[in-house]
Design a protein around this motif. Sequence first.
Motif, PDB file in Angstrom:
ATOM      1  N   LEU A   1       0.838  -1.215   0.000  1.00  0.00           N
ATOM      2  CA  LEU A   1       0.000   0.000   0.000  1.00  0.00           C
ATOM      3  C   LEU A   1       0.869   1.261   0.000  1.00  0.00           C
ATOM      4  O   LEU A   1       0.509   2.275  -0.605  1.00  0.00           O
ATOM      5  N   ALA A   2       1.989   1.185   0.676  1.00  0.00           N
ATOM      6  CA  ALA A   2       2.860   2.362   0.790  1.00  0.00           C
ATOM      7  C   ALA A   2       3.990   2.361  -0.241  1.00  0.00           C
ATOM      8  O   ALA A   2       4.813   3.277  -0.257  1.00  0.00           O
ATOM      9  N   ALA A   3       4.033   1.359  -1.085  1.00  0.00           N
ATOM     10  CA  ALA A   3       5.143   1.244  -2.040  1.00  0.00           C
ATOM     11  C   ALA A   3       5.005   2.244  -3.176  1.00  0.00           C
ATOM     12  O   ALA A   3       3.919   2.785  -3.438  1.00  0.00           O
ATOM     13  N   ASP A   4       6.108   2.479  -3.853  1.00  0.00           N
ATOM     14  CA  ASP A   4       6.078   3.330  -5.047  1.00  0.00           C
ATOM     15  C   ASP A   4       5.436   2.557  -6.199  1.00  0.00           C
ATOM     16  O   ASP A   4       5.536   1.334  -6.292  1.00  0.00           O
ATOM     17  N   VAL A   5       4.824   3.338  -7.081  1.00  0.00           N
ATOM     18  CA  VAL A   5       4.197   2.735  -8.266  1.00  0.00           C
ATOM     19  C   VAL A   5       5.278   2.402  -9.291  1.00  0.00           C
ATOM     20  O   VAL A   5       6.256   3.145  -9.447  1.00  0.00           O
ATOM     21  N   CYS A   6       5.092   1.283  -9.951  1.00  0.00           N
ATOM     22  CA  CYS A   6       6.026   0.867 -11.005  1.00  0.00           C
ATOM     23  C   CYS A   6       6.203   1.998 -12.024  1.00  0.00           C
ATOM     24  O   CYS A   6       5.209   2.538 -12.526  1.00  0.00           O
ATOM     25  N   PRO A   7       7.448   2.396 -12.305  1.00  0.00           N
ATOM     26  CA  PRO A   7       7.654   3.479 -13.272  1.00  0.00           C
ATOM     27  C   PRO A   7       7.283   3.042 -14.689  1.00  0.00           C
ATOM     28  O   PRO A   7       7.232   1.849 -14.988  1.00  0.00           O
TER      29      PRO A   7
ATOM     30  N   VAL B   1      16.284  -3.193  -4.830  1.00  0.00           N
ATOM     31  CA  VAL B   1      16.177  -2.039  -3.941  1.00  0.00           C
ATOM     32  C   VAL B   1      14.700  -1.738  -3.648  1.00  0.00           C
ATOM     33  O   VAL B   1      14.085  -2.415  -2.836  1.00  0.00           O
ATOM     34  N   ARG B   2      14.118  -0.723  -4.323  1.00  0.00           N
ATOM     35  CA  ARG B   2      12.766  -0.266  -3.972  1.00  0.00           C
ATOM     36  C   ARG B   2      11.691  -1.324  -4.201  1.00  0.00           C
ATOM     37  O   ARG B   2      11.679  -2.008  -5.224  1.00  0.00           O
ATOM     38  N   LEU B   3      10.729  -1.387  -3.258  1.00  0.00           N
ATOM     39  CA  LEU B   3       9.511  -2.173  -3.461  1.00  0.00           C
ATOM     40  C   LEU B   3       8.605  -1.413  -4.427  1.00  0.00           C
ATOM     41  O   LEU B   3       8.434  -0.196  -4.289  1.00  0.00           O
ATOM     42  N   LEU B   4       8.006  -2.119  -5.380  1.00  0.00           N
ATOM     43  CA  LEU B   4       7.142  -1.470  -6.374  1.00  0.00           C
ATOM     44  C   LEU B   4       5.783  -2.160  -6.414  1.00  0.00           C
ATOM     45  O   LEU B   4       5.695  -3.385  -6.311  1.00  0.00           O
ATOM     46  N   LYS B   5       4.739  -1.365  -6.599  1.00  0.00           N
ATOM     47  CA  LYS B   5       3.392  -1.915  -6.718  1.00  0.00           C
ATOM     48  C   LYS B   5       2.802  -1.611  -8.106  1.00  0.00           C
ATOM     49  O   LYS B   5       3.361  -0.812  -8.855  1.00  0.00           O
ATOM     50  N   ASN B   6       1.682  -2.241  -8.369  1.00  0.00           N
ATOM     51  CA  ASN B   6       0.950  -2.041  -9.635  1.00  0.00           C
ATOM     52  C   ASN B   6       1.876  -2.235 -10.836  1.00  0.00           C
ATOM     53  O   ASN B   6       1.873  -1.446 -11.787  1.00  0.00           O
ATOM     54  N   CYS B   7       2.668  -3.295 -10.770  1.00  0.00           N
ATOM     55  CA  CYS B   7       3.625  -3.560 -11.849  1.00  0.00           C
ATOM     56  C   CYS B   7       2.912  -4.160 -13.064  1.00  0.00           C
ATOM     57  O   CYS B   7       2.102  -5.079 -12.927  1.00  0.00           O
ATOM     58  N   THR B   8       3.215  -3.642 -14.208  1.00  0.00           N
ATOM     59  CA  THR B   8       2.706  -4.191 -15.464  1.00  0.00           C
ATOM     60  C   THR B   8       3.834  -4.221 -16.478  1.00  0.00           C
ATOM     61  O   THR B   8       4.794  -3.447 -16.381  1.00  0.00           O
ATOM     62  N   TYR B   9       3.720  -5.112 -17.439  1.00  0.00           N
ATOM     63  CA  TYR B   9       4.640  -5.098 -18.579  1.00  0.00           C
ATOM     64  C   TYR B   9       3.887  -5.567 -19.815  1.00  0.00           C
ATOM     65  O   TYR B   9       2.856  -6.242 -19.708  1.00  0.00           O
TER      66      TYR B   9
ATOM     67  N   THR C   1       1.626  -7.862 -12.209  1.00  0.00           N
ATOM     68  CA  THR C   1       2.048  -8.763 -11.133  1.00  0.00           C
ATOM     69  C   THR C   1       1.706  -8.163  -9.772  1.00  0.00           C
ATOM     70  O   THR C   1       1.519  -6.952  -9.630  1.00  0.00           O
ATOM     71  N   GLU C   2       1.659  -9.041  -8.781  1.00  0.00           N
ATOM     72  CA  GLU C   2       1.309  -8.589  -7.433  1.00  0.00           C
ATOM     73  C   GLU C   2       2.387  -7.694  -6.837  1.00  0.00           C
ATOM     74  O   GLU C   2       2.081  -6.758  -6.100  1.00  0.00           O
ATOM     75  N   ILE C   3       3.645  -7.986  -7.150  1.00  0.00           N
ATOM     76  CA  ILE C   3       4.727  -7.286  -6.461  1.00  0.00           C
ATOM     77  C   ILE C   3       5.926  -7.139  -7.400  1.00  0.00           C
ATOM     78  O   ILE C   3       6.117  -7.944  -8.313  1.00  0.00           O
ATOM     79  N   GLY C   4       6.700  -6.105  -7.178  1.00  0.00           N
ATOM     80  CA  GLY C   4       7.923  -5.912  -7.954  1.00  0.00           C
ATOM     81  C   GLY C   4       8.994  -5.268  -7.089  1.00  0.00           C
ATOM     82  O   GLY C   4       8.709  -4.700  -6.018  1.00  0.00           O
ATOM     83  N   HIS C   5      10.218  -5.430  -7.536  1.00  0.00           N
ATOM     84  CA  HIS C   5      11.333  -4.734  -6.887  1.00  0.00           C
ATOM     85  C   HIS C   5      12.200  -4.105  -7.966  1.00  0.00           C
ATOM     86  O   HIS C   5      12.529  -4.755  -8.967  1.00  0.00           O
ATOM     87  N   GLU C   6      12.552  -2.872  -7.742  1.00  0.00           N
ATOM     88  CA  GLU C   6      13.487  -2.222  -8.651  1.00  0.00           C
ATOM     89  C   GLU C   6      14.866  -2.842  -8.447  1.00  0.00           C
ATOM     90  O   GLU C   6      15.262  -3.159  -7.320  1.00  0.00           O
TER      91      GLU C   6
END
Lengths: 444, 479
Positions: free
Chosen positions: B225-231, B414-422, B402-407
Amino acid sequence: MNFRQISDLVMSASSADETEVLGFEQNESLTRFANNCIHQNVTERNVQITVRSVIETKIGIAISNDLRPESLRELAIRAGDVAKLQPSNPEFKGLPQPQVITPVESFDSAVAECTPEQRAARVGIICRKAADAGCAAAGSMTTSSLNVGVANSKGVFAEHRLTLADESTVIMGQNSSGWAQRTGWQLAAIEAEALADEAISKVRMGADPVDFEPGEYSVVLEPYATADLLEMLAYDGMGALAVQEGRSWMNGRIGERIMADSVNIVDDGTNIAGIPCPFDFEGLPKKVVPIVASGVALSPVYDSFTAGREDRKQSTGHATPPSPQGRFGPAPMNLFLRPGSTSLETMIKTTKFGLYITRFWYTRTVHPRDAVVTGMTRDGTFVIRNGEIAHPIKSLRFTQSYVEGLKYTEAIGETTRVLRSGFGGAVSVPAVKLAKFRFTSSTR
Amino acid sequence: MKDFTSHALNVATAKGARYADIRIIDHRQQVVSVKNGNVDGIGDQYSQGFGIRVLVGNSWGFASSAYVAKAEIERVATLAVQIAMASAMVPGPPVDLGSPVRSTGQYTTPIEVDPFSISLEQKLDLLFRADEILRRNSGVRVSEANVIAIRNHKFFSNTEGAFVQQILYESGGAVAATAVSDIEVQTRSHPNSFRYQGTGGWEYVINADLVGNAERVAAEAVALLAADVCPSKDTTLVLDSSQLALQIHESCGHPTELDRVFGTEAAFAGRSFLTLEKRNNFRYGSDIVNMTAESVRPTGLGTFGWDDEGVPASSTPLVREGEFVGYLMSRETASKLALESNGCMRADGWNRLPLIRMTNVSLEPGTWELDDMIADTDDGIFMETNRSWSIDDMRLNFQFGTEIGHEIKGGKRVRLLKNCTYAGITPDFWKSCDAIGNSRHWRLWGTPNCGKGEPMQTMGTGHGASPARFRNVKVGVFR
């Protein structure tokens, strides 16, 4: 055995505090065609008896298609045994009490008695027309009849029989395709000639599509595409369970104007213009539920469980069948987007630059709270320029909030089309024109 | 049972069928699901019946019934022939089924513990323990845990002399935590976002360690919930093996189904970009990409003794060193290529017609350790566990979430990422694959919810993969 005999037998064998019996008896036939010939042609005769046993506030479910009396007795005992294993669920307030149900007609013997030869004749019309046009047709025609019965130990007893006829086709040319579909509970709803003509005209219009840069455009959606808006909004949160769990697009929006004034979405379970059924799968009468009125989000639909979790709420008659897999929650099953007053031709004429979309395909939720959906356009995507359809383009992928899309509704069609819903039931929808719709990639 | 099947086949033949087969199935399914500390669903489902498929001239008919009785068998066999004759009103090309199939024998899924021998009390105990751990995290709004057990007892017989009996067991389970803020919903699940399921016994559920992963799942859902959004950018993408399994399913499994290539799924499931001239003549992926369909590998949802045409389980290369080399086939479609079926015809029940379905379509392992793959990546995103999926009707243009991502920066997560799409185009994507994890990271996943056909059939398929890396992929499609 008829449903009364089945339900009586199950309830007499049950030692639970409360017992519910849900029965389906289905005869479904489907004729499938591709490459201008029938390649699959099937029929099925099946029954399903679901027993829901309640001991205090514990629920057990058992399902079978074995109608032998000893099997039905075992089913009742099994459901009760399952219920006994559980801890109490104080949120469950018991099976519903009977209410007055007004019958509705949605059975057409012409559908129920439709023969393989009659289906083949209708399919043959489409295949011959496609072949004459130098195209290849694929699609299917379904005719089915269903008897639904619900009874419980508190006195609920409801039976309804309904029919469904559906025919759809994709007709393919060298590098283009067209789609047409008809759904209804009467066989007269299926017009094979019109289906073929509609799809073939789209093949011709769509020949030699060109690449097109994705971006945000105004769109005119045919009813097939509009249907997806309603189906996905229903899936993403028109039921009270989704709202109660905080995963609906209605969360935080109830009472707010979130769509254009012209948008009115209602579930009208007994409306014979769609595919009606007078009661839900708990045997409660279906109420008319305005879900969005003049663009304002009003209310999801309820079953007895979700209504029992809130103060002064009653079921709206939208229970889905009980499942051992867990509660899907209540859902609208005969959904209408009320028509407006604009013709499809006027929508196109009043568009300076935009896209004309026949239908959406393989749509999936990306973010449920905003009903952000991704999917492809298919079977006819066109550029509208200066009020006319200018040329076809290759299919595009969109990623778009359907709630926001309907916020920018500029016009709603004056006629509606009934279409079978991928999630069960039916939707009745007109064409719509939306000022903004976001396309995120193209295909080859 | 043989008298029963023989009678059906004799009736069909006497009525005019030049080929007929019958499947009689007894299906039992038990599901237990717990949600927010309460039982959400629990119960057993039984279904039995038979389906008869007939070929009259060059036209097919199929009829089925839940009433397994001699008189009903005669009615249904006769009806199947009538339906085939109706099909002939809109005839197709000649049907050649290739060599006769005369399989005989019996197959039972190897299991250590019969999942139906585990009591409902034991199942509930497992789920309540996992659910309780999920709910310990106050940020979790919805906690879910479930297990499933399936047994299919199938008889198959045909007019060519085949008679096989199979008892196929499936087991599975999963936990999931959903956290909700004022504006969004985040869910984490384990082992996978679809129910983790395979052919096997109760040991399959135990190996999933639902309880041991509940605390992590809950914490990750809340953290998202507090993670950054996938760039939004083009970047290097590393996929975990479960997400890659669905990528394989959608972009290799489906387009290699030969019925799609011949257009017979055009109106519903779609067609395929892997047209006939591309076999042995098309670069599908990079040199390190090898994909195989196999129905013999233990625990896969596509593992069995014989398919629903009586063809034995087998292994078939689909992609070798990046070249597209093979299809998933039925008897009828294989004969059009002068090949023999590789046994991919399956129906999801007695009341459905067999269709070409994936067996276990897998990416062969590569040579990389996952840590080395990430350490070797300067800038990218590691995505795990499917959340959304969509692909066009030719199986080219796809978009996954995907449910979860990491930069990944400088070789480190490093950073936790949310709302990841590709998103991408299938062959371009697979050609960009430059690293595949080794066999230590390879895992066979189940996809229990693959939809195809009309009436819709839901089939379980298996997909094995190790994590893999892809270059220049479009990510962050919708922020």
